[in-house]
Design a protein around this motif. Sequence first.
Motif, PDB file in Angstrom:
ATOM      1  N   MET A   1       0.806   3.970  -3.046  1.00  0.00           N
ATOM      2  CA  MET A   1       0.528   5.376  -2.735  1.00  0.00           C
ATOM      3  C   MET A   1       1.658   6.275  -3.204  1.00  0.00           C
ATOM      4  SD  MET A   1      -2.037   6.932  -1.396  1.00  0.00           S
ATOM      5  CE  MET A   1      -2.048   8.580  -2.084  1.00  0.00           C
TER       6      MET A   1
ATOM      7  N   SER B   1      -6.707  -2.740   0.114  1.00  0.00           N
ATOM      8  CA  SER B   1      -7.123  -2.467   1.492  1.00  0.00           C
ATOM      9  C   SER B   1      -8.367  -3.243   1.905  1.00  0.00           C
ATOM     10  CB  SER B   1      -7.382  -0.965   1.668  1.00  0.00           C
ATOM     11  OG  SER B   1      -8.469  -0.548   0.853  1.00  0.00           O
TER      12      SER B   1
ATOM     13  N   LEU C   1      -5.396   0.672  -4.799  1.00  0.00           N
ATOM     14  CA  LEU C   1      -5.180   0.761  -3.356  1.00  0.00           C
ATOM     15  C   LEU C   1      -6.419   0.306  -2.589  1.00  0.00           C
ATOM     16  CD1 LEU C   1      -3.130   1.622  -1.233  1.00  0.00           C
ATOM     17  CD2 LEU C   1      -4.050   3.929  -1.355  1.00  0.00           C
TER      18      LEU C   1
ATOM     19  N   MET D   1       0.827  -1.205   0.000  1.00  0.00           N
ATOM     20  CA  MET D   1       0.000   0.000   0.000  1.00  0.00           C
ATOM     21  C   MET D   1       0.866   1.263   0.000  1.00  0.00           C
ATOM     22  SD  MET D   1      -3.279  -1.020   2.347  1.00  0.00           S
ATOM     23  CE  MET D   1      -2.377  -1.801   3.660  1.00  0.00           C
TER      24      MET D   1
END
Length: 816
Positions: A401, A438, A434, A397
Amino acid sequence: MYGVCGCCGALRPRYKRLVDNIFPEDPEDGLVKTNMEKLTFYALSAPEKLDRIGAYLSERLIRDVSRHRYGYVCIAMEALDQLLMACHCQSINLFVESFLKMVAKLLESEKPNLQILGTNSFVKFANIEEDTPSYHRSYDFFVSRFSEMCHSSHDDPDVRTKIRMSGIKGLQGVVRKTVNDELQANIWDPQHMDKIVPSLLFNLQHAEEAESRSPSPLQATEKEKESPAELAERCLRELLGRAAYGNIKNAIKPVLIHLDNHALWEPKTFAIRCFKIIMYSIQPQHSHLVIQQLLGHLDANSKSAATVRAGIVEVLSEAAVIAASGSVGPTVLEVFNTLLRQLRLSIDYALTGSYDGGAGGARSIKEHEERMFQEAVIKTIGSFASTLPTYQRSEVMLFIMSKVPLPSLHQAMEAGKAGENRNRLTQIMLLKSLLQVSLGFQCSNMLTALPSSFLDRLLSAALMEDAEIRLFVLEILISFIDRHGNRHKFSTISTISDISVLKLKVDKCSRQDTVFMKKHAQQLYRHIYLTCKEESNMQAHYEALYSMLVLISIELANEEVVVDLIRLVLAVQEIAQINEDNLPTYNRCALYALGAAYLNLISQLTTVPTFCQHIHEVIQMRQKEAPYLLPEDVFVERPRLSRSLDRLGPEVFFRQSKISEVLGGSGYNSDRLSTPYVPQLTDEDRLSKRKSIGETISLQVEVESRNSPEREERAPAEEITYETLKKAIADGVAVEEQERERRRQVVEKFQKAPFEEIAAHCGARATLLQSKLNQIFEITIRPPPSPSGTITAAYGQPQNHSVPVYEMKFPDLCVY
């Protein structure tokens, strides 16, 4: 003459006479069993004669084949099989050479029956475990011939099926004979794998056709044992199951080439089936090698049609699910880097319209196909991430990002309209990825799951103008916070009278969560507040905001957090009341409804009767006087709104003074509750790409105006008119133009001015800088004044005492 020949016949070697005796006068009578037993006993008694027996049988068989005496050919092969099964001595190698020579002769024949006969004999031979190794035996001919039989195109379907099955059995025999013996020919060499694997896949590919030809269930059950597809699948599984670490690449590469050559990526059904067989057959610790091969193939096909790339990605997704934790292997980030690179390339292709950056003559691109490919990549990223442990998912992640382009000082954004489109699409696709990573993410410590470097970048995206990007950020945050699966219970906003029906899973806030909220709470509140002020918000945004507020209250809240959330929601109500941002009617009603729904829920969670009573009274008053301020009338397909929002009475609003009073009596911090929430202004606003001068002014005025506890008693603030804002923007633009012109003149001067002039200019600036530094040093080393004033000399002039640096007294904390 004839008598002499007959006389000499009795003088022939015994092994020849024994071999001749096994053949009857009529081939239909079959092998003479008693004489065959004598021959077998002789071969066992005199093993040194075994190679001569084999050579003589080979001569007879070759002669019979050329004379079309196929009955005697079958008898010779039967005798060879029996001798082969009975004899396991050191001399068998020479006999095997003769045997393989005869099998090759049969396989070279055009008669299907002889090909099948030779294959069956070879399969029997392959199942024999030899006592002594052979260093010079070659199976190249058999691999080629059996592969050719697997592709048989005989006119008769039944004969074609038999030939293909014989070819598959032959390949299976070659594999069994050579795969475990390091002294045999290396069957894993590309020259062999490039023939074996495509032959098996060719028969697998025609499985559906074979099934469609079955006229009845009875015939289908009979054909189950004779299906080339099933036999090919079994052989392929056996081959892959025996593959060692260093052989995986050679076994997988022909599969990829076969799928390319036959355009089997686009329907993708067969490709997925093939790789399911592969992933279930190979050893689990080798799974990541298959994944790496597929990723490399995806890179190699980066300019292929979107449907082909989508097929490869779909196969990757299926393979990752099967391989589970072993699918990614040691290079975790490399897998995601490849997928993200493909995602970015697809965005470029969709924008430019070609695979060559808009060059002439390039193939045209269908945008919907590229979109389908992008969705497939995002799904695959989620599939890979679901197989990873928590700490690796956190790394992934952070990695994703870091790839999101944001308008910060540390990351360049592409200029121009095309650059903006590319940036926007990249942001959306990466945030989608993402979000996939998640989903289902479980962590016990929010500090490790959401480190500052990650959270800062994620929240900065929440200030973007694009509504879709803001929604993705909210969804990502919700998936992090929701650790007990409560999200779906708040999918719709409502003022539910009894929250016990929701059956919420609530745990006590842990110490780690408390530390996380102390560190990041104000940052989260600020972004929620600013997101509520966005004019482009839709119903989905308000539902996500509601879910986020509720989940923070359930998962991360202590008394201090509850107080701050109530203050935040009251500040959101004030946004709708004052309406400094000129929000549309729907947005204002939505903010009122959002506040009502949250305060209704938090009042029941706190279980303070007087607090619940006040909230319930305001909701009841809204139901009578202003139902358009409640979620039941706002968050519907056709919202019922009112334009008279500025003429509402105070009884339909939640009052901060009343809430502070009732909660203060129950032990909550009444001083903090009575203080209106004011968002902290940081440099992060620059990430939003807005002309934020007007916003900053209005926020400053808002901060000043909120110093009083109640809105009714607010002192009149400075009047901000349209002309004031226009002048501020114009002044900013003018300053920017002057700065740009100054820079242009400096660049032009250094490009065109003579060297002497530039040197003189730089020397003057250096002299000026040195004089300034000398002044600073003088001030620094001057001693402090005496208590009585300035020390003066006899003539009344101030006297400066210069103290050397090495004699100066510095505090201990200043010495390094």
